[in-house]
Enzyme design. Structure first.
Site, short mmCIF file in Angstrom:
data_model
loop_
_atom_site.label_atom_id
_atom_site.label_comp_id
_atom_site.label_asym_id
_atom_site.label_seq_id
_atom_site.Cartn_x
_atom_site.Cartn_y
_atom_site.Cartn_z
N CYS A 1 28.28 60.50 120.51
CA CYS A 1 29.50 60.89 120.91
C CYS A 1 29.86 62.30 120.56
O CYS A 1 30.88 63.13 121.20
CB CYS A 1 30.59 59.85 120.67
SG CYS A 1 30.30 58.24 121.15
N HIS B 1 37.40 63.41 121.74
CA HIS B 1 36.48 62.49 122.35
C HIS B 1 37.18 61.26 122.56
O HIS B 1 38.16 60.83 122.08
CB HIS B 1 35.43 62.25 121.46
CG HIS B 1 34.44 61.08 121.72
ND1 HIS B 1 33.58 60.73 122.99
CD2 HIS B 1 34.09 59.78 121.01
CE1 HIS B 1 33.19 59.54 122.95
NE2 HIS B 1 33.24 58.92 121.80
N ASN C 1 34.77 55.46 127.63
CA ASN C 1 33.82 56.14 126.92
C ASN C 1 32.58 56.42 127.38
O ASN C 1 31.77 55.72 127.58
CB ASN C 1 33.52 55.54 125.55
CG ASN C 1 32.99 56.27 124.39
OD1 ASN C 1 32.26 57.30 124.76
ND2 ASN C 1 32.77 55.69 123.21
O1 UT7 Z 1 32.58 56.45 120.64
C1 UT7 Z 1 31.88 56.32 119.41
C2 UT7 Z 1 32.65 55.65 118.33
N1 UT7 Z 1 33.21 54.40 118.79
C3 UT7 Z 1 34.43 54.55 118.29
O2 UT7 Z 1 35.07 55.17 118.04
C4 UT7 Z 1 35.06 52.79 118.65
C5 UT7 Z 1 35.82 52.37 117.61
N2 UT7 Z 1 36.51 50.91 117.71
C6 UT7 Z 1 37.10 50.49 118.75
O3 UT7 Z 1 37.53 51.39 119.42
C7 UT7 Z 1 37.75 49.38 118.50
O4 UT7 Z 1 37.36 48.74 117.12
C8 UT7 Z 1 37.27 48.17 119.37
C9 UT7 Z 1 38.10 48.49 120.65
C10 UT7 Z 1 35.89 48.26 119.64
C11 UT7 Z 1 37.87 46.86 119.06
O5 UT7 Z 1 39.47 46.94 118.75
P1 UT7 Z 1 39.74 46.32 117.49
O6 UT7 Z 1 41.24 46.32 117.45
O7 UT7 Z 1 39.14 46.85 116.29
O8 UT7 Z 1 39.36 44.68 117.86
P2 UT7 Z 1 38.47 43.99 116.65
O9 UT7 Z 1 37.23 44.08 116.73
O10 UT7 Z 1 39.16 43.96 115.39
O11 UT7 Z 1 38.82 42.46 117.35
C12 UT7 Z 1 40.06 41.76 117.35
C13 UT7 Z 1 39.92 40.56 118.19
C14 UT7 Z 1 38.86 39.41 117.58
O12 UT7 Z 1 39.20 38.25 117.63
P3 UT7 Z 1 39.48 37.45 116.54
O13 UT7 Z 1 38.57 37.51 115.77
O14 UT7 Z 1 40.97 38.13 115.92
O15 UT7 Z 1 39.89 36.16 117.28
C15 UT7 Z 1 37.82 39.83 118.82
O16 UT7 Z 1 36.85 38.83 118.95
O17 UT7 Z 1 39.77 40.89 119.57
C16 UT7 Z 1 38.63 39.94 120.02
N3 UT7 Z 1 38.40 40.96 120.94
C17 UT7 Z 1 38.35 40.67 122.42
N4 UT7 Z 1 39.54 40.04 123.06
C18 UT7 Z 1 39.46 40.04 124.35
C19 UT7 Z 1 37.01 41.69 120.84
N5 UT7 Z 1 36.83 42.27 122.13
C20 UT7 Z 1 37.51 41.71 122.94
C21 UT7 Z 1 37.71 41.87 124.31
N6 UT7 Z 1 38.75 41.09 124.95
N7 UT7 Z 1 36.96 42.63 125.28
#
Ligand code: UT7
Length: 332
Positions: A116, A256, A286
């Protein structure tokens, strides 16, 4: 020592037609529009459909448009650098394919891989060729067909990524415009958190690797999120500080587009209000190396000669960085 700087004299983007909406993703994985919108800011992404359509297709469209728009003869282009993590194939470089197809027969060309942050790495590299005085017309392309490495069974990644490309033309100036400063960083200990397991020399493709779905991007989202917030904000603040810029001096933050929450945190730390932050994540998601040039393309009409821009990114590697650009032309 000469005082030549590299300035951006044109920008062009390209996104494929097909729109993959949050509603459609709801049919593929257990997710919903509310979760995707509130956690990422994304509403839809563009996807390149069709057989034998690689990243070069996106890059060619962006570069062709750029040449046309700037009235540049392809034979005057001396170098094309393509930042991508989704090259058409391991070799030859996607930049070679783009150069050939746009008729840049006299240029040399190569790819760089910095995920990225790829566009920032390539921009600084291209600028060095201009600043050294050896090259006068360089094209930098950020292009990725992320849909080719996204697992549409993995809800944690498939909602994030889209396909697109953006290209800039770099030319020399002795005025105070152009690429003024850059801070670029990398840390290979980030590998476990964001990578593609198979398909490289360590783990070439096998039946097992395909069955284990190892040819897709893998990300530990929340860990990457924490590193992204801290590092993107730190490096942006650092480049502002060493150039004596306050939040008021910055006309635009060009971040980004990985997550709206990361963008908001970076802008906050820089003291830059939301009205000065380029954002198109809701429409493209992204697009990895393409997000920053796609933002510049979308906002080109609002940019004025002399505007101070801070370009900032964080991505796989880890790689990150910030570049200070003084915009070189008014909208026409
Ligand atoms: O560009 C390259 C660099 N990449 C980045 O900068 C991305 C950085 N990371 C992020 O943007 C975020 O971490 C994500 C958008 C990928 C995820 O968001 P988050 O707020 O960090 O969520 P999380 O991974 O902590 O997951 C929270 C909950 C989980 O459920 P439980 O364990 O709390 O029951 C996940 O299983 O959300 C769940 N979850 C979803 N729910 C509905 C994960 N993906 C989804 C989804 N829909 N698509």
């Amino acid at each position: 020592m000469n005082n030549i700087k590299a300035m951006i004299t044109g920008i062009q983007g390209y996104v494929p037609e097909y729109r993959l909406t949050n509603k459609e993703l709801e049919k593929l994985v257990e997710t919903n529009d509310e979760w995707i919108t509130s956690r990422t800011g994304i509403k839809e992404r563009r996807i390149l459909k069709g057989e034998n359509q690689g990243t070069s297709v996106l890059g060619i469209e962006a570069v062709k448009g750029l040449l046309e728009k700037t009235g540049t003869d392809p034979l005057d282009i001396e170098l094309i650098i393509c930042a991508t993590v989704t090259p058409d194939m391991p070799f030859p470089a996607t930049a070679n394919i783009i150069a050939d197809k746009v008729g840049a027969k006299k240029s040399f060309s190569f790819d760089i891989s910095a995920a990225c942050s790829g566009f920032l790495y390539a921009l600084q590299l291209g600028a060095q060729f201009i600043q050294s005085g050896t090259h006068k017309k360089v094209i930098v392309v950020g292009a990725d067909k992320m849909s080719s490495i996204v697992d549409y069974k993995d809800r944690t990644t498939c909602i994030l990524f889209g396909d697109g490309a953006g290209a800039v033309l770099l030319e020399p100036t002795t005025e105070e415009f152009g690429i003024r400063d850059a801070i670029l960083k990398s840390d290979g200990s980030g590998e476990p958190y964001l990578h593609m397991k198979a398909g490289g020399s360590r783990r070439p493709a096998t039946h097992e690797s395909v069955e284990a779905r190892e040819h897709f991007a893998y990300q530990e989202g929340s860990t990457v999120f924490k590193f992204a917030v801290t590092n993107m904000a730190d490096v942006s603040a650092e480049v502002m500080e060493r150039n004596g810029l306050s939040g008021d001096d910055v006309a635009w933050l060009v971040p980004h587009q990985a997550n709206k929450r990361i963008i908001d945190a970076t802008a906050n730390r820089m003291g830059v209000g939301p009205e000065k932050v380029m954002m198109n994540i809701e429409r493209y998601g992204n697009t990895t190396a393409a997000t920053i040039p796609l933002c510049l393309w979308d906002y080109e009409r609002q940019l004025k000669k002399g505007d101070n821009l801070i370009l900032a990114a964080f991505g796989g590697g880890f790689t990150w960085g910030a570049i200070y650009v003084k915009w070189a032309y008014d909208p026409n």
